[in-house]
Design an enzyme around this catalytic site. Structure first.
Site, PDB file in Angstrom:
ATOM      1  N   THR A  14       0.828  -1.207   0.000  1.00 56.16           N
ATOM      2  CA  THR A  14       0.000   0.000   0.000  1.00 56.16           C
ATOM      3  C   THR A  14       0.861   1.256   0.000  1.00 56.16           C
ATOM      4  O   THR A  14       2.033   1.234   0.386  1.00 56.16           O
ATOM      5  CB  THR A  14      -0.944   0.022   1.217  1.00 56.16           C
ATOM      6  OG1 THR A  14      -0.172   0.050   2.407  1.00 56.16           O
ATOM      7  CG2 THR A  14      -1.858  -1.194   1.224  1.00 56.16           C
ATOM      8  N   ASP A  15       0.233   2.349  -0.424  1.00 56.83           N
ATOM      9  CA  ASP A  15       0.932   3.625  -0.428  1.00 56.83           C
ATOM     10  C   ASP A  15       0.529   4.438   0.805  1.00 56.83           C
ATOM     11  O   ASP A  15      -0.175   3.942   1.686  1.00 56.83           O
ATOM     12  CB  ASP A  15       0.658   4.387  -1.729  1.00 56.83           C
ATOM     13  CG  ASP A  15      -0.823   4.679  -1.956  1.00 56.83           C
ATOM     14  OD1 ASP A  15      -1.612   4.630  -0.986  1.00 56.83           O
ATOM     15  OD2 ASP A  15      -1.190   4.966  -3.110  1.00 56.83           O
ATOM     16  N   GLN A  16       0.924   5.683   0.856  1.00 56.47           N
ATOM     17  CA  GLN A  16       0.647   6.525   2.014  1.00 56.47           C
ATOM     18  C   GLN A  16      -0.855   6.717   2.234  1.00 56.47           C
ATOM     19  O   GLN A  16      -1.301   6.954   3.348  1.00 56.47           O
ATOM     20  CB  GLN A  16       1.336   7.885   1.833  1.00 56.47           C
ATOM     21  CG  GLN A  16       1.281   8.764   3.060  1.00 56.47           C
ATOM     22  CD  GLN A  16       2.107  10.015   2.903  1.00 56.47           C
ATOM     23  OE1 GLN A  16       2.697  10.254   1.857  1.00 56.47           O
ATOM     24  NE2 GLN A  16       2.163  10.828   3.940  1.00 56.47           N
ATOM     25  N   ILE A  19      -3.885   2.706  -0.023  1.00 61.12           N
ATOM     26  CA  ILE A  19      -4.406   2.041  -1.223  1.00 61.12           C
ATOM     27  C   ILE A  19      -3.290   1.190  -1.831  1.00 61.12           C
ATOM     28  O   ILE A  19      -2.123   1.590  -1.843  1.00 61.12           O
ATOM     29  CB  ILE A  19      -4.881   3.092  -2.244  1.00 61.12           C
ATOM     30  CG1 ILE A  19      -6.036   3.907  -1.642  1.00 61.12           C
ATOM     31  CG2 ILE A  19      -5.299   2.440  -3.549  1.00 61.12           C
ATOM     32  CD1 ILE A  19      -6.439   5.111  -2.474  1.00 61.12           C
TER      33      ILE A  19
END
Length: 142
Positions: A14-16, A19
């Site tokens: 996931t990203d920040q 997601i």
């Protein structure tokens, strides 16, 4: 034949924003494609030992929805097109409990000789394997 593989989104994917990062989807395609090949009765590494490699020629990926940490995904893979020189796989990714895909895509691969990396006719050199893949496509059309 449609192969279904389950993937649980890991935190590292996931990203920040929480997601699943877009770069993971082709990796998930590979998981499903590998499982699909197993359904013909062999593994990718067995194909490679036979002298067959399948380098990626083209990749398409359409992002429709999002996946988040710990989502359970089902990645569907099927053979969309098959020729003596190439094979195209198609993919759809669903979140658990949803009936519309969050992602669709495809990968196009060439058949090449493992030693020379030159293209060859899969139908001519490995007719049994080609026939198994062809029959997998025919099951989808029924």
């Amino acid at each position: 034949m449609i192969s279904k593989s389950q993937v649980v989104v890991r935190y590292a994917e996931t990203d920040q924003m929480g997601i699943a990062h877009h770069a993971n989807y082709p990796i998930w395609y590979e998981i499903a494609r590998t499982d699909l090949i197993k359904n013909i009765g062999m593994t990718y590494s067995e194909m490679e030992h036979m002298g067959v490699m399948t380098p990626l020629v083209e990749l398409g990926c359409r992002y429709i929805g999002t996946a988040h940490y710990e989502d359970i995904l089902t990645v569907e893979a099927s053979i969309a097109e098959l020729s003596p020189a190439r094979i195209r796989f198609s993919y759809r990714i669903f979140k658990e409990g949803e009936d519309k895909p969050i992602n669709t895509g495809f990968t196009l691969h060439a058949w090449v000789n493992a030693k020379t990396f030159r293209p060859f006719s899969m139908k001519k050199h490995y007719p049994d394997l080609y026939q198994k893949m062809e029959s997998m496509m025919e099951t989808d059309k029924k």
